[in-house]
Design a protein around this motif. Structure first.
Motif, PDB file in Angstrom:
ATOM      1  N   ASP A 189       0.809  -1.215   0.000  1.00  0.00           N
ATOM      2  CA  ASP A 189       0.000   0.000   0.000  1.00  0.00           C
ATOM      3  C   ASP A 189       0.844   1.266   0.000  1.00  0.00           C
ATOM      4  O   ASP A 189       0.455   2.300   0.537  1.00  0.00           O
ATOM      5  CB  ASP A 189      -0.940   0.011   1.202  1.00  0.00           C
ATOM      6  CG  ASP A 189      -0.173  -0.116   2.525  1.00  0.00           C
ATOM      7  OD1 ASP A 189       1.047  -0.326   2.478  1.00  0.00           O
ATOM      8  OD2 ASP A 189      -0.812  -0.001   3.591  1.00  0.00           O
ATOM      9  N   LYS A 191       3.084   4.507  -1.737  1.00  0.00           N
ATOM     10  CA  LYS A 191       2.927   5.492  -2.800  1.00  0.00           C
ATOM     11  C   LYS A 191       4.311   5.882  -3.294  1.00  0.00           C
ATOM     12  O   LYS A 191       5.166   6.287  -2.517  1.00  0.00           O
ATOM     13  CB  LYS A 191       2.188   6.730  -2.291  1.00  0.00           C
ATOM     14  CG  LYS A 191       2.090   7.862  -3.316  1.00  0.00           C
ATOM     15  CD  LYS A 191       1.427   9.085  -2.707  1.00  0.00           C
ATOM     16  CE  LYS A 191       1.406  10.270  -3.658  1.00  0.00           C
ATOM     17  NZ  LYS A 191       0.809  11.479  -3.049  1.00  0.00           N
ATOM     18  N   ASN A 207      -0.637   2.666  -4.545  1.00  0.00           N
ATOM     19  CA  ASN A 207      -1.420   1.444  -4.373  1.00  0.00           C
ATOM     20  C   ASN A 207      -1.460   0.569  -5.627  1.00  0.00           C
ATOM     21  O   ASN A 207      -2.492   0.027  -6.006  1.00  0.00           O
ATOM     22  CB  ASN A 207      -2.853   1.786  -3.945  1.00  0.00           C
ATOM     23  CG  ASN A 207      -2.884   2.561  -2.639  1.00  0.00           C
ATOM     24  OD1 ASN A 207      -2.101   2.300  -1.732  1.00  0.00           O
ATOM     25  ND2 ASN A 207      -3.782   3.533  -2.552  1.00  0.00           N
ATOM     26  N   ASN A 256       4.637   5.461   3.024  1.00  0.00           N
ATOM     27  CA  ASN A 256       3.732   4.414   3.495  1.00  0.00           C
ATOM     28  C   ASN A 256       2.317   4.958   3.583  1.00  0.00           C
ATOM     29  O   ASN A 256       2.048   6.115   3.226  1.00  0.00           O
ATOM     30  CB  ASN A 256       4.194   3.852   4.841  1.00  0.00           C
ATOM     31  CG  ASN A 256       4.197   4.916   5.942  1.00  0.00           C
ATOM     32  OD1 ASN A 256       3.668   6.012   5.776  1.00  0.00           O
ATOM     33  ND2 ASN A 256       4.802   4.600   7.076  1.00  0.00           N
ATOM     34  N   ARG A 257       1.372   4.155   4.090  1.00  0.00           N
ATOM     35  CA  ARG A 257      -0.030   4.551   4.117  1.00  0.00           C
ATOM     36  C   ARG A 257      -0.254   5.776   4.991  1.00  0.00           C
ATOM     37  O   ARG A 257      -1.147   6.589   4.738  1.00  0.00           O
ATOM     38  CB  ARG A 257      -0.869   3.385   4.634  1.00  0.00           C
ATOM     39  CG  ARG A 257      -2.363   3.695   4.712  1.00  0.00           C
ATOM     40  CD  ARG A 257      -3.174   2.427   4.887  1.00  0.00           C
ATOM     41  NE  ARG A 257      -2.571   1.575   5.896  1.00  0.00           N
ATOM     42  CZ  ARG A 257      -3.008   0.344   6.188  1.00  0.00           C
ATOM     43  NH1 ARG A 257      -4.046  -0.151   5.533  1.00  0.00           N
ATOM     44  NH2 ARG A 257      -2.412  -0.387   7.120  1.00  0.00           N
TER      45      ARG A 257
END
Length: 410
Positions: A189, A191, A207, A256-257
């Motif tokens: 997940d 970016k 994603n 990260n998310r």
């Protein structure tokens, strides 16, 4: 004690820096050229961002605007009175001082266009060796030899010592790979974001899929990342048909998310400027520029030399009444150029006086820059009679340029 001045000019489209020695009290012309005559109400600002206030000199259509000028430069800066009309934005700096050392940035803005950093000039002011130090020249020569040998070794092993990876490519190449790899296992997940030197979004991959609508239109249709890139850990970016406008540092950042940075790597791209050479007396010469065939119908194409409008294409046709008299009747662009992406310019009956720097800029209806390219033309004295059309492309490239397909980019 007298002083000496050493400055280094860093130009985006050149891979070589130049150095000149000056003396205390002399003056220095910081070079900058940009077609400001194409813009609506342009403003030029020379800045040093390590100072507060950072403004060294500012010029608007009405004249100089120096109320925010840093006091270190009071009464020591000047620009040509016709700078915005000619595009020569060079800054004259007089009575050089040690405190003048730093990086000077020339930026251009307009009423409908955000800030564009055009040129950076790095200036360093040093003291000159005193006369009694001449006896040390022998030791200095030996030191220079050692440094040269060390420099050769550093160049040979630069990838082992440098944190910024360097890539060089010829103007006219079909594509260039900006490498970014990691052996660390990344979550699914994440970016991945590529940005250029102006912080424009070059490519966004969140994603597991591309998002072309988020990238800057200057790069739209010209970038590509590998599918399933998380498995091999290869985050490299392919940039199609690079030009000198792409020269600069590209940054790959992985989030990260939660938006925390997991990794950041930089790649410095250097694109050779396209050079065209021809002898006087040929029927015509072509200044090559091929890009994608997906340009909007309201696209405007400008070809200019250092000071004049060479050719303009707007609203689906040429605009000969707007070009400079010097080029009237001597230029031609191909039909359906927005469909084919072939924006090359044919210059008829080239003369020695046509030698110089030619720039092509492509704008949309809102005057946003979509594409750009610089071509250096050299017309030599006529050696023998000839009656043929010469089409010389990038002499430094071994790639045979061919008409581009609709999915290809600059």
């Amino acid at each position: 004690m007298k002083m000496l001045v050493v400055f280094v000019i860093l130009v985006h489209v050149s891979q070589h820096a130049s150095a000149v020695v000056l003396y205390e009290g002399d003056h220095f012309l910081l070079p900058c050229e940009f077609p400001t005559f194409e813009l609506d109400n342009p403003t030029v600002v020379w800045s040093r961002y390590d100072l507060s206030p950072s403004t060294v000199h500012q010029r608007q259509k009405e004249g100089d605007e120096l109320k925010n000028q840093n006091q270190l430069y009071r009464d020591r800066t000047s620009m040509r009175t016709d700078a915005l009309e000619t595009g020569d934005l060079s800054l004259n700096l007089t009575k050089l001082q040690l405190s003048d050392s730093g990086t000077y940035t020339c930026s251009v803005t307009s009423a409908i266009w955000r800030e564009k950093r055009v040129t950076e000039v790095q200036l360093q002011v040093k003291e000159r060796f005193p006369s009694w130090a001449k006896a040390l020249l022998i030791l200095l020569v030996l030191l220079v030899v050692v440094l040269l040998v060390t420099g050769v070794l550093l160049v040979h092993f630069r990838q082992y010592f440098m944190s910024v990876y360097q890539v060089e490519v010829d103007s006219g190449a079909e594509s260039v790979l900006l490498p970014c790899k990691t052996t660390v296992c990344l979550p699914g997940d994440i970016k991945v974001e590529w940005r250029d030197r102006d912080n424009w979004e070059v490519h966004v991959y969140p994603n597991g899929s591309d998002q072309p609508e988020k990238q800057h239109q200057f790069f739209r249709g010209r970038t590509e990342m590998k599918r399933n890139l998380l498995k091999p850990g290869d985050l490299s970016l392919t940039l199609k048909y690079p030009t000198d406008e792409d020269t600069g540092t590209f940054t790959c950042t992985v989030y990260n998310r939660e938006g925390n940075i997991l990794m950041k790597k930089q790649v410095e791209l250097k694109v050779q400027v396209c050079q065209v050479e021809v002898e006087e007396g040929v029927e015509s010469v072509q200044l090559p520029f091929r890009t994608t065939g997906d340009l909007p119908e309201d696209t405007t194409v400008w070809w200019t030399d250092s000071y004049r409008l060479v050719h303009k294409y707007q609203d689906g046709s040429d605009q000969p009444e707007e070009q400079d008299q010097f080029y009237r009747g001597r230029t031609e662009m191909k039909r359906n150029l927005l469909e084919t992406g072939d924006l090359s310019l044919t210059l008829k009956k080239p003369k020695v006086r046509d030698t110089g720097r030619y720039g092509c800029r492509v704008y949309d209806m809102e005057k946003n820059l979509l594409r750009g390219k610089i071509v250096l033309l050299q017309v030599k004295d006529r050696i023998q009679d000839t009656d043929q059309t010469v089409d010389i492309r990038n002499r430094s490239s071994s790639t045979d340029p061919t008409p581009l397909m609709a999915d290809q980019s600059v």
